[in-house]
Scaffold this active site. Structure first.
Site, short mmCIF file in Angstrom:
data_model
loop_
_atom_site.label_atom_id
_atom_site.label_comp_id
_atom_site.label_asym_id
_atom_site.label_seq_id
_atom_site.Cartn_x
_atom_site.Cartn_y
_atom_site.Cartn_z
N ARG A 92 23.73 -23.98 -35.06
CA ARG A 92 23.41 -22.49 -35.82
C ARG A 92 21.43 -22.81 -35.97
O ARG A 92 20.76 -24.31 -36.34
CB ARG A 92 23.92 -22.37 -37.03
CG ARG A 92 25.43 -22.37 -36.82
CD ARG A 92 26.00 -22.18 -38.04
NE ARG A 92 27.91 -22.13 -37.39
CZ ARG A 92 28.14 -22.66 -36.98
NH1 ARG A 92 28.19 -24.17 -36.99
NH2 ARG A 92 29.10 -22.23 -36.55
N HIS A 117 23.85 -21.80 -30.76
CA HIS A 117 24.56 -21.89 -29.68
C HIS A 117 22.80 -21.26 -28.95
O HIS A 117 24.07 -20.81 -27.28
CB HIS A 117 25.64 -21.90 -28.80
CG HIS A 117 26.54 -22.89 -29.19
ND1 HIS A 117 25.59 -24.43 -30.44
CD2 HIS A 117 27.87 -23.26 -29.94
CE1 HIS A 117 27.28 -24.62 -30.40
NE2 HIS A 117 27.95 -24.37 -30.32
N HIS A 193 28.49 -28.95 -24.57
CA HIS A 193 29.95 -29.01 -25.32
C HIS A 193 31.08 -29.22 -25.06
O HIS A 193 31.61 -28.39 -24.97
CB HIS A 193 30.03 -27.89 -25.36
CG HIS A 193 30.55 -26.65 -27.12
ND1 HIS A 193 31.62 -26.69 -27.66
CD2 HIS A 193 29.48 -26.69 -27.80
CE1 HIS A 193 31.91 -26.68 -28.24
NE2 HIS A 193 30.95 -26.74 -29.22
N TYR A 195 34.82 -30.05 -24.91
CA TYR A 195 36.16 -30.16 -25.40
C TYR A 195 36.83 -31.78 -24.70
O TYR A 195 37.61 -31.35 -24.10
CB TYR A 195 36.65 -28.91 -25.75
CG TYR A 195 36.47 -27.75 -26.17
CD1 TYR A 195 36.56 -27.85 -27.95
CD2 TYR A 195 35.30 -27.69 -26.26
CE1 TYR A 195 36.67 -26.78 -28.23
CE2 TYR A 195 34.82 -26.65 -26.51
CZ TYR A 195 35.56 -25.38 -27.62
OH TYR A 195 35.26 -24.72 -28.44
N GLU A 324 28.62 -33.49 -29.88
CA GLU A 324 28.04 -33.29 -28.88
C GLU A 324 26.34 -33.67 -29.60
O GLU A 324 26.18 -33.88 -30.98
CB GLU A 324 28.09 -31.47 -29.47
CG GLU A 324 28.83 -31.01 -28.93
CD GLU A 324 28.96 -29.69 -30.24
OE1 GLU A 324 28.56 -28.83 -29.49
OE2 GLU A 324 30.02 -29.51 -30.32
#
Length: 360
Positions: A92, A117, A193, A195, A324
């Site tokens: 952010r 992002h 990013h 997961y 990350e």
């Protein structure tokens, strides 16, 4: 003369061609596989994304340990950043603006009044060029290129971005991100990013998986998830993973799960890789060790995730965790944070190594 309804049909055909890959000029969107022994991954040049990684468990059974989708069309509609390269600035930026060399740059807010992002069309939503692709052999790899233009999503300057994925022996994955500022100073902070669920992407939640993070401080947040500028010790807080803890062991102390940046212990320079984190799934026996040269790492436990993924399986909250490696969030607005500003003639270098193994 075009018959009534033909215009809509032509437009529909154009949209379908775009979905099949002919967007961003003539660059085609594709899915590319890398294989080394019984380890294999797939990536796409749409967002330079990692879309699957198959690894054996302690019994030799192969599973895909990365959340994602089956088709390119689903990635084009993605709102989760599954497996994506995020940037030009990951995480952010408070108030969707920053000041650099006396000029205030206003970005496009896409997370309340903040930018997340890189904005609504960050690097996760652009098509990279495939520079090189070696599917098998000693070091299977693929190299992606993207030219980010001056003013893209509000950021200054032209930036040349290179992202590569490489498989190495002994179940190792290396991801490298490089960027060159070509004409203006600009913030650059790229992140992968992915997961992760070491039990397999359909195995349920990750609350029982053990995590160790080599960061003794974290960057606390305000109510809008923007860093306050402070660095606080993790000791005595639910953010303390200096020793291995299960993800869910202290979740009751947090309102929404984990979404926090850690300051990595030790001095991370351009080429100095540090051990960042270790994740272990006891049921499958899979272990993941992460190394990087970045000063921070974001732990995110997919707190609000509800998304239909591969094979129609519905991923639910806590179905995966993200680790990350990155520069600190909102560093452009906090002079005391490690700088994310890249000047012309300099090269941003972000190295990641994921080392996988099994234990009984």
């Amino acid at each position: 003369m075009m018959r009534k309804g033909m215009g809509k049909m032509v437009w529909f055909c154009i949209v379908m061609i775009m979905m099949m890959g002919l967007i961003s000029g003539s660059e085609e969107i594709g899915i590319y596989e890398l294989k080394k022994g019984n380890m294999s991954l797939k990536v796409t040049n749409y967002g330079a994304r990692l879309i699957s990684l198959f690894l054996p468990d302690k019994y030799g059974k192969l599973d895909d340990v990365v959340l994602g989708y089956d088709t390119i069309k689903e990635y084009l509609n993605d709102t989760t950043s599954f497996g994506a390269t995020v940037g030009r600035v990951a995480n952010r930026i408070g108030g969707a603006q920053f000041t650099l060399n006396g000029t205030t740059y206003k970005l496009i807010p896409n997370d309340g009044k903040n930018t997340l992002h890189g904005g609504p069309k960050g690097f996760s939503k652009v098509v990279f060029q495939v520079l090189k692709y070696v599917k098998e052999g000693d070091a299977p790899h693929i190299v992606f290129l993207y030219h980010s233009f001056d003013g893209e999503q509000g950021f200054p300057g032209n930036v040349r971005v290179i992202v590569s994925y490489k498989l190495l022996e002994n179940y190792r994955l290396r991801i490298t991100m490089k960027a060159t500022a070509q004409n203006k100073a600009t913030p650059v902070n790229l992140a992968n990013h992915a997961y992760w669920n070491l039990g397999g992407h359909t195995s349920g939640d990750i609350l029982s998986q053990n995590v160790q993070i080599f960061g003794s401080k974290y960057t606390p947040l305000d109510t809008e998830l923007i860093p306050t500028g402070k660095l606080l010790p993790v000791k005595g807080t639910p953010f303390d993973f200096l020793k291995p803890y299960t993800v869910g062991s202290r979740m009751n102390q947090l309102p929404n799960g984990y979404d926090i940046n850690y300051a990595v212990d030790g001095n991370c320079g351009d080429n100095k890789m540090k051990k960042i984190a270790i994740v272990q799934d006891k049921k499958s026996g899979r272990v993941m060790k992460i190394f990087s040269n970045q000063p921070g790492v974001q732990l995110y436990t997919s707190n609000t995730l509800t998304q239909k993924g591969k094979g129609g399986f519905v991923y639910k909250p806590f179905a995966a965790l993200c680790l990350e490696t990155q520069g600190y969030p909102d560093a452009v607005n906090h002079p005391n944070f490690p700088s994310t500003i890249l000047y012309p003639g300099e090269t941003y270098k972000h190295f990641m190594k994921f080392q996988f193994s099994t234990s009984s």
